[in-house]
Design an enzyme around this catalytic site. Structure first.
Site, PDB file in Angstrom:
ATOM      1  CD  GLU A  98     -74.234  17.876  75.820  1.00  0.00           C
ATOM      2  OE1 GLU A  98     -74.238  17.695  77.060  1.00  0.00           O
ATOM      3  OE2 GLU A  98     -75.261  18.150  75.160  1.00  0.00           O
ATOM      4  CG  PHE A 127     -73.876  13.878  77.025  1.00  0.00           C
ATOM      5  CD1 PHE A 127     -75.069  13.225  76.773  1.00  0.00           C
ATOM      6  CD2 PHE A 127     -73.494  14.077  78.343  1.00  0.00           C
ATOM      7  CE1 PHE A 127     -75.880  12.790  77.810  1.00  0.00           C
ATOM      8  CE2 PHE A 127     -74.295  13.642  79.389  1.00  0.00           C
ATOM      9  CZ  PHE A 127     -75.498  13.000  79.124  1.00  0.00           C
ATOM     10  CG  HIS A 173     -67.816  10.100  83.533  1.00  0.00           C
ATOM     11  ND1 HIS A 173     -66.811  11.042  83.507  1.00  0.00           N
ATOM     12  CD2 HIS A 173     -68.274  10.065  84.815  1.00  0.00           C
ATOM     13  CE1 HIS A 173     -66.663  11.565  84.719  1.00  0.00           C
ATOM     14  NE2 HIS A 173     -67.529  10.982  85.532  1.00  0.00           N
ATOM     15  NE  ARG A 189     -67.967   8.067  88.647  1.00  0.00           N
ATOM     16  CZ  ARG A 189     -69.169   7.840  89.165  1.00  0.00           C
ATOM     17  NH1 ARG A 189     -69.995   6.996  88.571  1.00  0.00           N
ATOM     18  NH2 ARG A 189     -69.545   8.451  90.267  1.00  0.00           N
ATOM     19  NE  ARG A 223     -63.289  10.709  87.016  1.00  0.00           N
ATOM     20  CZ  ARG A 223     -64.088  11.211  87.942  1.00  0.00           C
ATOM     21  NH1 ARG A 223     -64.809  12.288  87.690  1.00  0.00           N
ATOM     22  NH2 ARG A 223     -64.197  10.647  89.132  1.00  0.00           N
ATOM     23  CG  ASP A 229     -74.215   8.691  86.406  1.00  0.00           C
ATOM     24  OD1 ASP A 229     -74.732   8.886  87.521  1.00  0.00           O
ATOM     25  OD2 ASP A 229     -73.279   9.375  85.965  1.00  0.00           O
TER      26      ASP A 229
END
Length: 314
Positions: free
Chosen positions: A58, A83, A109, A167, A10, A117
């Site tokens: 989004e 998303f 991610h 990530r 990322r 998460d």
């Protein structure tokens, strides 16, 4: 040999798209209120006038990106994979895929390595979703060098594409001087004759570690870096099946609809061979440290080595 770099893809994406924008004024970046996490904040700092934060919207982001593409821009629309690929799937399909617009959808991610998460954010279906859209290129780079090369290639490629980011930081595996990136062409990182491990994204470095460890035990493992899942390098896959007999696919994704299924589909048409799919098995992830979750699901060097031995009856 280039420098060994350990960096999350990322972050490599943020650096690469910013570098590319210095040479190409048509590159624009959109984000949905996650710029610090997706690392598009790097681009925002360098080119604030070419950065659009749409907020937590989004679906609107994809629509705006589609509009910008019709005006000659090269939009990179980024958010968490859950998303950008999940929540906005209908907009990606109808506003980007159907008119075949030059938009690069970025899913950060992805996979269980998102960690704490939990299942709601650990997208394990994004590759399957994006593969299903006609004309959509799907790329999952393995390390810093590959992400940098993939971004450059996507800037030149005219059409819709999905770019997957991870990530966790990952060590370089493509830092050799003869490294060459080409859309739709896999890379042989380790040659071997006993079995082939075809990996993608974060799993490529783990496959290399497993192959190197098994070599000391007299087991010869071929490792393929499949950075482009669609279009798949069918020739490389078929060659590996012919020469090693068995293939293990490894992905931080559900085995349904991902790399494993793509490899199985390709081989059943050309050279039927046994394929063992490593990934998540039709289940959701859960909360926990990313590295520990990878181990729990067997998506690590040790897990790959164990599966290789089982496949070879050792």
């Amino acid at each position: 040999m280039a420098e060994m770099i350990k960096k999350a893809t990322r972050e490599s994406f943020g650096l690469a798209v910013t570098a590319a924008a210095k040479e190409n004024p048509n590159i624009v970046v959109l984000d949905a209120d996650l710029a610090q996490a997706t690392k598009t904040a790097i681009f925002k700092k360098a080119f604030p006038e070419r950065f659009v934060d749409v907020g937590i919207a989004e679906c609107n982001m994809i629509g705006i990106a589609a509009g910008l593409a019709t005006c000659g821009k090269i939009p990179f629309a980024a958010s968490f994979a859950m998303f950008s690929a999940g929540r906005a799937f209908e907009q990606v399909r109808n506003s980007i895929g159907y008119p075949h617009l030059n938009v690069k959808v970025v899913g950060s991610h992805a996979g269980v390595s998102v960690g704490e998460d939990g299942a709601t954010h650990q997208c394990l279906e994004d590759i399957a979703l994006m593969r299903s859209i006609p004309g959509m290129v799907v790329i999952n780079p393995a390390d810093h060098y590959e992400m940098t090369a993939a971004v450059r290639a996507l800037v030149d490629y005219q059409g819709p594409a999905y770019l997957r980011l991870c990530r966790l930081p990952v060590e370089s595996v493509n830092n050799n001087d003869d490294y060459r990136f080409e859309l739709g062409k896999g890379i042989t990182l380790r040659d071997g004759s006993d079995i082939t491990v075809a990996a993608t994204g974060l799993m490529v470095s783990e496959a290399v570690k497993a192959a190197d460890a098994l070599k000391a035990e007299g087991i010869s493992v071929r490792v393929l870096d499949i950075h482009t899942i669609k279009p798949l390098d069918k020739e490389l896959i078929a060659k590996a099946a012919r020469e090693t007999g068995k293939i293990i696919t490894v992905e931080e994704h559900n085995i349904i609809g991902g790399l494993g299924e793509a490899v199985c589909s390709a081989l059943c048409e050309s050279y039927p061979a046994p394929v063992i799919r490593m990934g998540t098995h039709d289940c959701f992830g859960h909360s926990g440290p990313g590295a520990e979750l990878l181990k729990e699901f067997g998506l690590c060097a040790e897990g790959i080595a164990k599966t290789v031995k089982q496949a070879l009856g050792k």
